[in-house]
Design a protein around this motif. Structure first.
Motif, PDB file in Angstrom:
ATOM      1  N   ASP A 485       0.853  -1.198   0.000  1.00 40.71           N
ATOM      2  CA  ASP A 485       0.000   0.000   0.000  1.00 40.71           C
ATOM      3  C   ASP A 485       0.886   1.246   0.000  1.00 40.71           C
ATOM      4  N   LYS A 486       1.137   1.811  -1.186  1.00 40.61           N
ATOM      5  CA  LYS A 486       2.040   2.963  -1.298  1.00 40.61           C
ATOM      6  C   LYS A 486       1.422   4.225  -0.704  1.00 40.61           C
ATOM      7  N   GLU A 487       0.100   4.318  -0.727  1.00 33.87           N
ATOM      8  CA  GLU A 487      -0.557   5.496  -0.143  1.00 33.87           C
ATOM      9  C   GLU A 487      -0.369   5.512   1.377  1.00 33.87           C
ATOM     10  N   LEU A 488      -0.528   4.344   1.994  1.00 32.29           N
ATOM     11  CA  LEU A 488      -0.294   4.242   3.431  1.00 32.29           C
ATOM     12  C   LEU A 488       1.187   4.466   3.746  1.00 32.29           C
ATOM     13  N   ALA A 489       2.057   3.968   2.875  1.00 31.60           N
ATOM     14  CA  ALA A 489       3.502   4.120   3.084  1.00 31.60           C
ATOM     15  C   ALA A 489       3.927   5.585   3.119  1.00 31.60           C
ATOM     16  N   GLN A 490       3.197   6.450   2.374  1.00 28.70           N
ATOM     17  CA  GLN A 490       3.549   7.874   2.331  1.00 28.70           C
ATOM     18  C   GLN A 490       3.360   8.554   3.688  1.00 28.70           C
ATOM     19  N   ARG A 491       2.572   7.954   4.576  1.00 30.78           N
ATOM     20  CA  ARG A 491       2.322   8.544   5.888  1.00 30.78           C
ATOM     21  C   ARG A 491       3.471   8.296   6.871  1.00 30.78           C
ATOM     22  N   VAL A 492       4.306   7.307   6.569  1.00 25.55           N
ATOM     23  CA  VAL A 492       5.304   6.867   7.549  1.00 25.55           C
ATOM     24  C   VAL A 492       6.420   7.899   7.744  1.00 25.55           C
ATOM     25  N   PHE A 534      14.027   4.914  19.893  1.00 22.01           N
ATOM     26  CA  PHE A 534      12.782   5.319  19.232  1.00 22.01           C
ATOM     27  C   PHE A 534      13.083   6.069  17.933  1.00 22.01           C
ATOM     28  N   CYS A 535      14.074   6.969  17.986  1.00 23.14           N
ATOM     29  CA  CYS A 535      14.460   7.735  16.788  1.00 23.14           C
ATOM     30  C   CYS A 535      14.939   6.816  15.670  1.00 23.14           C
ATOM     31  N   ARG A 536      15.775   5.841  16.028  1.00 26.61           N
ATOM     32  CA  ARG A 536      16.333   4.941  15.012  1.00 26.61           C
ATOM     33  C   ARG A 536      15.233   4.049  14.420  1.00 26.61           C
ATOM     34  N   ILE A 537      14.306   3.603  15.244  1.00 26.31           N
ATOM     35  CA  ILE A 537      13.181   2.818  14.715  1.00 26.31           C
ATOM     36  C   ILE A 537      12.390   3.658  13.716  1.00 26.31           C
ATOM     37  N   ALA A 538      12.113   4.915  14.105  1.00 28.28           N
ATOM     38  CA  ALA A 538      11.364   5.817  13.221  1.00 28.28           C
ATOM     39  C   ALA A 538      12.091   6.023  11.903  1.00 28.28           C
ATOM     40  N   THR A 539      13.410   6.189  11.968  1.00 25.69           N
ATOM     41  CA  THR A 539      14.215   6.424  10.759  1.00 25.69           C
ATOM     42  C   THR A 539      14.194   5.214   9.838  1.00 25.69           C
ATOM     43  N   HIS A 540      14.356   4.020  10.399  1.00 24.11           N
ATOM     44  CA  HIS A 540      14.381   2.808   9.560  1.00 24.11           C
ATOM     45  C   HIS A 540      13.000   2.494   8.985  1.00 24.11           C
ATOM     46  N   CYS A 541      11.934   2.786   9.740  1.00 25.86           N
ATOM     47  CA  CYS A 541      10.581   2.614   9.193  1.00 25.86           C
ATOM     48  C   CYS A 541      10.391   3.539   7.987  1.00 25.86           C
ATOM     49  N   ALA A 542      10.776   4.807   8.154  1.00 26.68           N
ATOM     50  CA  ALA A 542      10.640   5.769   7.064  1.00 26.68           C
ATOM     51  C   ALA A 542      11.492   5.373   5.874  1.00 26.68           C
ATOM     52  N   SER A 543      12.712   4.889   6.149  1.00 24.02           N
ATOM     53  CA  SER A 543      13.613   4.462   5.070  1.00 24.02           C
ATOM     54  C   SER A 543      12.983   3.350   4.232  1.00 24.02           C
ATOM     55  N   ALA A 544      12.420   2.347   4.926  1.00 25.77           N
ATOM     56  CA  ALA A 544      11.805   1.216   4.217  1.00 25.77           C
ATOM     57  C   ALA A 544      10.610   1.670   3.387  1.00 25.77           C
ATOM     58  N   MET A 545       9.810   2.572   3.935  1.00 23.50           N
ATOM     59  CA  MET A 545       8.597   2.989   3.238  1.00 23.50           C
ATOM     60  C   MET A 545       8.880   3.975   2.096  1.00 23.50           C
TER      61      MET A 545
END
Length: 602
Positions: A485-492, A534-545
């Motif tokens: 879901d690329k639309e959902l991915a844009q929110r990350v 928490f910051c690193r998790i957020a960064t890697h989630c955003a990177s993947a999406m």
């Protein structure tokens, strides 16, 4: 008083023996570096090679338990299969008997000429002097390790001499002679062998004590044989203890060690004593010597391995039956079964299989991140252990998928398939790093629990708000990937930016509390470390999406880890950023907040 002095000398000798053996084994392992481990898991493609390597490595490090514990680690991490481990453990049982032959050197005696030069005292002294020179005056680590090996050997020999000297007066003791006669009872002798080895946690040490007793000249074959039978089972105790925290395959590997020696004990005791009941062996009253003890131990272990070797597949089935997989374990392994090598010739099918396996990885990742954060508010040891087990599983996903995708990239694929494989390689790397940070959060929770570390209520409220944002991001990330879901991915990415901003604000707030004395320095460090995760998790989630969103673009870079590449100039980005900024605005939160998510949530 004489008895107390003798017991003290014997215990001192045993202590020196164990320390010397440990020092020599550790020195050998350090001198060899990682080569021993590399041999163990790279050169065991056949059971016969496994037996040979297990024998060789155990002969070097002087401990079958140490070899088996090492193998448990390899099986536990997935680097080695259970079938490979069985061969190595059989070899380890042979290799540990080599120590008995080395100990025979300690009984070399002489008073003049060549005999005095080859005496134990002379050899030990020379080895000790050379060893201390290497240890004290050489600068290279390798030479220092060689010095430790030589010192360990000298201490081991000194311990053996002390044990022999302590028990030598017993040759004239009627009580001791009567006790040894009692050991000729098979059951009593076997139990003594098991108990004594379990206490010393070393089969080699028990053989050494038995060799020391043999110098009294009153130890017979009838007394020594049942003790030797029990030694192997007793040596399984430290191995079984080491497998307590291992996974199912690790526990099975430990059981192999026990089954190997238990089978040998039962088989040869039944055969030997049944035949003896009819034949009455003449050598039962034969006086044992150190060499005879070493020979008996070697023959027993070698004969056991020869009999069991053809049944390695049956042993594997037996331990799998004894340690059954639960439903969750079967589901985990089922994912890996999807990575069928024959499908590599059909890239479209192989990529589809990879996506199915990655779906399993993302589900377990999402649960583990949420489980780790739950520990901050409600620490439970069993949940902590589960986080660490699942982190090992996530690492295994990354390893297996990575190997499979690398093999796939060597096949001929079209542009879309190549981009998909590249996306998956990028994503599994991000997922694995997220798993590492979840494991670290769990570790920090454990440290806080053990050290009774606590934050102010204000700090807890702020931390729980960030946790809620991280939960939403990890859940959104995994759902977007599974559904493509690329639309959902844009929110990350915008949510990730909000989380990073929140973490920076919370660090500043905590500095203020520190300056006001509302919080201690230790609590401040822990608080900061958790926020960094928490910051690193957020960064890697955003990177993947971001990689998922850009995967359909022809000229996009899959290696996306820097937050600067996030599409901050888009209307959607600002819209989502403002939405999450308002949702997780620290100033608008009322009352205390507790961030918890049930483990059952998919």
């Amino acid at each position: 008083m004489a008895i107390f002095s003798m017991i003290l000398s014997l215990l001192c000798g045993v202590s020196l023996f164990l320390f010397g053996m440990s020092l020599m084994g550790d020195g050998l392992k350090l001198a060899a570096g990682n080569k021993l481990e590399a041999f163990l898991y790279k050169m065991t493609n056949t059971p016969l090679k496994g037996v040979a390597l297990g024998t060789g490595v155990t002969s070097v490090i002087q401990s079958s338990s140490a070899t088996t514990v090492m193998v448990i680690g390899f099986v536990n991490s997935g680097m080695m299969k259970l079938k490979q481990a069985i061969g190595i453990i059989m070899g380890a049982n042979i290799g540990t008997s080599i120590t008995g032959w080395i100990l025979c050197l300690s009984y070399i005696e002489g008073s003049n000429g060549i005999a005095s030069i080859l005496s134990t005292a002379t050899i030990s002294a020379v080895v000790a002097v050379v060893g201390i020179i290497f240890r004290m005056f050489c600068k290279r680590t390798l030479h220092k390790n060689v010095g430790n090996i030589m010192l360990g050997f000298a201490i081991l020999m000194t311990g053996m001499q002390m044990m022999s000297g302590a028990v030598s007066p017993l040759r004239e003791s009627p009580v001791f002679i009567k006790m040894l006669t009692m050991f000729s009872n098979p059951i009593a002798g076997i139990l003594v062998g098991i108990a004594f080895t379990a206490v010393l946690q070393s089969a080699s040490a028990t053989v050494g004590v038995l060799q020391a007793l043999s110098v009294t000249g009153i130890l017979t074959f009838a007394s020594a044989f049942p003790i030797v039978l029990g030694i192997g089972v007793g040596a399984a105790c430290p191995v079984l203890i080491s497998a307590i925290g291992a996974n199912k395959n690790g526990k099975r590997t430990a059981l192999v060690y026990l089954i190997n020696d238990l089978f040998g004990l039962i088989l040869w005791s039944v055969i030997f004593y049944t035949v003896n009941a009819f034949v009455h062996f003449s050598f039962m009253d034969m006086t044992m010597t150190p060499v005879a003890i070493a020979l008996l131990n070697t023959v027993f272990r070698l004969a056991t391995v020869i009999v069991l070797f053809p049944f390695i597949p049956k042993i594997e089935k037996l331990v799998c039956w004894l340690v059954k997989d639960n439903k969750e374990d079967l589901e985990d392994e089922a994912d890996f079964d999807l990575l069928e090598e024959r499908l590599l010739n059909y890239p479209a099918l192989a990529i589809a299989q990879c996506h199915r396996v990655m779906n399993g990885m993302s589900k377990k990742l999402r649960k583990n991140v949420n489980r780790a954060m739950n520990l901050l508010n409600d620490y439970q040891q069993d949940k902590y252990d589960k986080v660490q087990r699942k982190e090992d599983l996530i690492d295994k996903y990354e390893s297996r998928l990575g190997e499979y995708l690398i093999q796939l990239t060597k096949r001929e694929m079209n542009t879309a398939q190549t981009r998909q494989a590249s996306l998956y390689l990028h994503t599994i790397s991000d997922f694995e790093r997220i798993g590492d940070h979840a494991s670290y959060i769990a570790h920090m929770s454990s440290e806080m629990h053990d050290n009774h570390t606590n934050f102010s209520q204000e700090a807890w409220d702020e931390l729980n708000i960030v946790m809620e944002a991280v939960r939403e991001e990890i859940n959104m990330t995994c759902n977007a990937f599974m559904k493509d879901d690329k639309e959902l991915a844009q929110r990350v990415a915008p949510l990730g930016a909000v989380i990073t901003g929140l973490c920076d604000m919370l660090k500043m707030s905590h500095v203020e509390r520190l300056s006001q004395g509302k919080c201690g320095l230790e609590e401040g460090t822990v608080f900061s470390d958790i926020l960094n995760s928490f910051c690193r998790i957020a960064t890697h989630c955003a990177s993947a999406m971001v990689a998922l969103v850009k995967s359909s673009e022809e000229s996009s870079d899959m290696h996306i880890h820097d937050s600067k590449i996030y599409p901050t100039n888009s209307t959607e980005y600002y819209s989502y950023f403002n939405e999450y900024s308002q949702k997780y605005d620290l100033g608008k939160q009322e009352g205390h907040m507790l961030s918890m998510e049930p483990e059952e949530v998919e």
